[in-house]
Design a protein around this motif. Structure first.
Motif, PDB file in Angstrom:
ATOM      1  N   ALA A 164      17.168  88.360 -12.139  1.00 49.32           N
ATOM      2  CA  ALA A 164      18.586  88.563 -11.812  1.00 49.32           C
ATOM      3  C   ALA A 164      19.039  89.956 -12.241  1.00 49.32           C
ATOM      4  O   ALA A 164      19.261  90.839 -11.409  1.00 49.32           O
ATOM      5  CB  ALA A 164      19.445  87.483 -12.463  1.00 49.32           C
ATOM      6  N   THR A 222      30.900  88.703  -5.913  1.00 49.97           N
ATOM      7  CA  THR A 222      31.153  90.139  -5.750  1.00 49.97           C
ATOM      8  C   THR A 222      31.215  90.606  -4.301  1.00 49.97           C
ATOM      9  O   THR A 222      31.864  91.617  -4.001  1.00 49.97           O
ATOM     10  CB  THR A 222      30.076  90.963  -6.482  1.00 49.97           C
ATOM     11  OG1 THR A 222      28.771  90.601  -5.968  1.00 49.97           O
ATOM     12  CG2 THR A 222      30.125  90.713  -7.975  1.00 49.97           C
ATOM     13  N   THR A 223      30.556  89.880  -3.374  1.00 43.36           N
ATOM     14  CA  THR A 223      30.512  90.358  -1.984  1.00 43.36           C
ATOM     15  C   THR A 223      30.944  89.322  -0.955  1.00 43.36           C
ATOM     16  O   THR A 223      31.049  89.639   0.231  1.00 43.36           O
ATOM     17  CB  THR A 223      29.096  90.840  -1.615  1.00 43.36           C
ATOM     18  OG1 THR A 223      28.191  89.712  -1.596  1.00 43.36           O
ATOM     19  CG2 THR A 223      28.590  91.872  -2.600  1.00 43.36           C
ATOM     20  N   TYR A 239      18.342  97.451  -7.263  1.00 44.38           N
ATOM     21  CA  TYR A 239      18.890  97.576  -5.910  1.00 44.38           C
ATOM     22  C   TYR A 239      20.187  98.368  -5.929  1.00 44.38           C
ATOM     23  O   TYR A 239      20.461  99.142  -5.004  1.00 44.38           O
ATOM     24  CB  TYR A 239      19.123  96.193  -5.305  1.00 44.38           C
ATOM     25  CG  TYR A 239      17.881  95.528  -4.728  1.00 44.38           C
ATOM     26  CD1 TYR A 239      17.869  95.096  -3.397  1.00 44.38           C
ATOM     27  CD2 TYR A 239      16.744  95.311  -5.490  1.00 44.38           C
ATOM     28  CE1 TYR A 239      16.750  94.464  -2.860  1.00 44.38           C
ATOM     29  CE2 TYR A 239      15.622  94.682  -4.965  1.00 44.38           C
ATOM     30  CZ  TYR A 239      15.626  94.264  -3.653  1.00 44.38           C
ATOM     31  OH  TYR A 239      14.524  93.646  -3.124  1.00 44.38           O
ATOM     32  N   ARG A 240      20.996  98.169  -6.957  1.00 38.98           N
ATOM     33  CA  ARG A 240      22.241  98.942  -7.069  1.00 38.98           C
ATOM     34  C   ARG A 240      21.933 100.416  -7.289  1.00 38.98           C
ATOM     35  O   ARG A 240      22.606 101.296  -6.737  1.00 38.98           O
ATOM     36  CB  ARG A 240      23.085  98.417  -8.230  1.00 38.98           C
ATOM     37  CG  ARG A 240      23.672  97.032  -7.996  1.00 38.98           C
ATOM     38  CD  ARG A 240      24.798  97.056  -7.000  1.00 38.98           C
ATOM     39  NE  ARG A 240      25.328  95.712  -6.764  1.00 38.98           N
ATOM     40  CZ  ARG A 240      26.255  95.423  -5.870  1.00 38.98           C
ATOM     41  NH1 ARG A 240      26.785  96.383  -5.134  1.00 38.98           N
ATOM     42  NH2 ARG A 240      26.666  94.186  -5.700  1.00 38.98           N
ATOM     43  N   TYR A 288      26.315  85.573  -8.344  1.00 43.37           N
ATOM     44  CA  TYR A 288      26.806  86.945  -8.479  1.00 43.37           C
ATOM     45  C   TYR A 288      27.119  87.540  -7.103  1.00 43.37           C
ATOM     46  O   TYR A 288      28.158  88.191  -6.912  1.00 43.37           O
ATOM     47  CB  TYR A 288      25.769  87.794  -9.203  1.00 43.37           C
ATOM     48  CG  TYR A 288      26.122  89.261  -9.258  1.00 43.37           C
ATOM     49  CD1 TYR A 288      27.105  89.724 -10.132  1.00 43.37           C
ATOM     50  CD2 TYR A 288      25.494  90.181  -8.420  1.00 43.37           C
ATOM     51  CE1 TYR A 288      27.438  91.075 -10.174  1.00 43.37           C
ATOM     52  CE2 TYR A 288      25.822  91.521  -8.452  1.00 43.37           C
ATOM     53  CZ  TYR A 288      26.789  91.962  -9.329  1.00 43.37           C
ATOM     54  OH  TYR A 288      27.129  93.284  -9.361  1.00 43.37           O
ATOM     55  N   ALA A 289      26.226  87.295  -6.133  1.00 44.51           N
ATOM     56  CA  ALA A 289      26.427  87.851  -4.795  1.00 44.51           C
ATOM     57  C   ALA A 289      27.694  87.294  -4.157  1.00 44.51           C
ATOM     58  O   ALA A 289      28.478  88.029  -3.539  1.00 44.51           O
ATOM     59  CB  ALA A 289      25.209  87.542  -3.927  1.00 44.51           C
ATOM     60  N   ASN A 294      18.908  93.257  -9.623  1.00 43.36           N
ATOM     61  CA  ASN A 294      20.235  93.686  -9.173  1.00 43.36           C
ATOM     62  C   ASN A 294      20.524  95.106  -9.625  1.00 43.36           C
ATOM     63  O   ASN A 294      21.116  95.905  -8.884  1.00 43.36           O
ATOM     64  CB  ASN A 294      21.303  92.721  -9.683  1.00 43.36           C
ATOM     65  CG  ASN A 294      21.515  91.536  -8.755  1.00 43.36           C
ATOM     66  OD1 ASN A 294      22.044  91.692  -7.656  1.00 43.36           O
ATOM     67  ND2 ASN A 294      21.091  90.356  -9.185  1.00 43.36           N
ATOM     68  N   SER A 345      22.845  92.428  -3.483  1.00 40.45           N
ATOM     69  CA  SER A 345      22.755  91.210  -4.284  1.00 40.45           C
ATOM     70  C   SER A 345      22.281  90.021  -3.452  1.00 40.45           C
ATOM     71  O   SER A 345      21.568  89.145  -3.949  1.00 40.45           O
ATOM     72  CB  SER A 345      24.105  90.894  -4.939  1.00 40.45           C
ATOM     73  OG  SER A 345      25.150  90.970  -3.999  1.00 40.45           O
ATOM     74  N   TRP A 346      22.629  89.977  -2.161  1.00 40.90           N
ATOM     75  CA  TRP A 346      22.131  88.893  -1.308  1.00 40.90           C
ATOM     76  C   TRP A 346      20.665  89.107  -0.965  1.00 40.90           C
ATOM     77  O   TRP A 346      19.897  88.146  -0.854  1.00 40.90           O
ATOM     78  CB  TRP A 346      22.968  88.763  -0.036  1.00 40.90           C
ATOM     79  CG  TRP A 346      24.219  87.967  -0.244  1.00 40.90           C
ATOM     80  CD1 TRP A 346      25.498  88.383  -0.082  1.00 40.90           C
ATOM     81  CD2 TRP A 346      24.304  86.595  -0.655  1.00 40.90           C
ATOM     82  NE1 TRP A 346      26.391  87.374  -0.380  1.00 40.90           N
ATOM     83  CE2 TRP A 346      25.679  86.259  -0.739  1.00 40.90           C
ATOM     84  CE3 TRP A 346      23.366  85.614  -0.990  1.00 40.90           C
ATOM     85  CZ2 TRP A 346      26.131  84.994  -1.127  1.00 40.90           C
ATOM     86  CZ3 TRP A 346      23.813  84.357  -1.379  1.00 40.90           C
ATOM     87  CH2 TRP A 346      25.170  84.055  -1.433  1.00 40.90           C
ATOM     88  N   THR A 375      18.788  87.791  -3.803  1.00 40.23           N
ATOM     89  CA  THR A 375      18.831  86.320  -3.776  1.00 40.23           C
ATOM     90  C   THR A 375      17.801  85.764  -2.804  1.00 40.23           C
ATOM     91  O   THR A 375      17.053  84.832  -3.131  1.00 40.23           O
ATOM     92  CB  THR A 375      20.232  85.835  -3.376  1.00 40.23           C
ATOM     93  OG1 THR A 375      21.211  86.382  -4.271  1.00 40.23           O
ATOM     94  CG2 THR A 375      20.313  84.317  -3.415  1.00 40.23           C
ATOM     95  N   ASP A 424      21.553  85.021  -9.064  1.00 44.03           N
ATOM     96  CA  ASP A 424      21.723  86.042  -8.025  1.00 44.03           C
ATOM     97  C   ASP A 424      22.730  85.597  -6.973  1.00 44.03           C
ATOM     98  O   ASP A 424      23.594  86.369  -6.556  1.00 44.03           O
ATOM     99  CB  ASP A 424      20.370  86.326  -7.347  1.00 44.03           C
ATOM    100  CG  ASP A 424      19.379  87.014  -8.263  1.00 44.03           C
ATOM    101  OD1 ASP A 424      19.818  87.753  -9.157  1.00 44.03           O
ATOM    102  OD2 ASP A 424      18.166  86.801  -8.078  1.00 44.03           O
TER     103      ASP A 424
END
Length: 320
Positions: free
Chosen positions: A86, A213-214, A93-94, A209-210, A90, A42-43, A46, A206
């Motif tokens: 977004a 979540t992280t 990448y996930r 969210y990053a 995401n 997520s980063w 971003t 992004d």
């Protein structure tokens, strides 16, 4: 005839940017794998669109374009940014954390299905039996490539289901954004300015969210990682998206989505050159079938002479 169907995919003003975008996006799958590791996905997303958004605003300023959008257009940019920059990325990448980049790339070729259906439903994009037949043949070819990638990866059922679900969610997000580019409100705006704002809002989504979540931002200070961010941000985003969205405006989201059918074939070519990817008879056959479908879908019909009295006229069937 609608603006989205005013040109053929084979006309030079459409084919050249289409080919360039397809080549660029065919190379991104290898680059994206280098973005996965120390930095949470997520980063990485971003950073990519922060770079892309800055590049787009800089380009708009160099061209002397008015950066301000009216409230309605700004709201449109918010939705476009969320869907395209977004949710879409995401999800992709996930997905690559569960299945191979090759399988994700091939699954993304299914973008032609929702693009065609949503384009018809919301933009009234005309369809012909030739296009539908070609798309159907191409989907068979894509299915063959999916089967090959699945067998080659030897993944567990849970990983395959999770990765496929993420990829298809990305496909739907991208399709919504693609169809939005064919609407009247999008056509009324500067392409550069609209995308710049959409990338800005996408970056904000992004980043939020990053962080949620992280945790705080993480960066990998290596040439490979930072070079990948710049390539994905400037070349694969700031350059490629305006070209692709212009293709959508010219020929409609259905025909533009042929790029997603060709991208995995090109991605496999890059993987062959740089990663030692080996083509199997099934993947070769799938690629050939997909290309045959493309040829059938976009090939022009021959001219038909019609006779009226002593005059002979030539009627040309125009591709949708």
């Amino acid at each position: 005839m609608s603006g989205a169907a005013a040109h053929s995919l084979l006309s030079p003003r459409v084919l050249i940017p289409f080919a360039l975008v397809t080549l660029i996006w065919g190379s991104t799958w290898i680059v994206i794998t280098g973005q996965l590791g120390i930095v949470p996905p997520s980063w990485s997303v971003t950073y990519r669109f922060a770079v892309a958004g800055l590049a787009m605003f800089a380009f708009a300023m160099i061209r002397g374009e008015r950066l301000r959008l009216e409230p309605r257009a700004l709201a449109f940019a918010v939705i476009l940014g969320a869907a395209q920059f977004a949710f879409n990325f995401n999800f992709v990448y996930r997905a690559e954390q569960h299945i191979t980049s090759g399988l994700v790339a091939v699954l993304f070729a299914l973008l032609i299905v929702p693009n065609t259906l949503l384009g018809r439903a919301f933009l009234k994009t005309p369809l012909e039996g030739r296009f539908l037949a070609g798309a159907g043949i191409a989907i068979v070819g894509v299915g063959m490539m999916i089967l090959h990638e699945y067998r080659a990866a030897a993944l567990g059922p849970a990983a395959v289901l999770t990765g496929t679900a993420f990829t298809l969610a990305g496909v739907m997000s991208a399709s919504v954004a693609n169809v939005m580019q064919g609407t009247g409100i999008a056509r009324a705006q500067s392409m550069t300015v609209m995308i710049a704002w959409a990338m800005l809002f996408g970056t904000l989504f992004d980043g939020c969210y990053a962080w949620i979540t992280t945790g705080p931002p993480v960066i990998e200070p290596t040439f490979a990682y930072l070079g990948g961010v710049l390539y994905l941000g400037v070349i694969a985003s700031a350059l490629a998206f305006p070209l692709y969205f212009n293709v959508i405006r010219a020929v409609g989201p259905g025909q533009a989505a042929w790029s997603s059918v060709l991208v995995p074939i090109i991605a496999m070519g890059f993987s062959t050159a740089f990663e030692g990817y080996r083509w199997s008879p099934l993947s070769i056959a799938g690629g050939v079938v997909a290309l045959v479908g493309l040829v059938i879908a976009v090939a022009k019909r021959p001219e038909r002479p019609t006779v009226s009295g002593n005059m002979v006229a030539v009627t040309v069937d125009r591709p949708e």
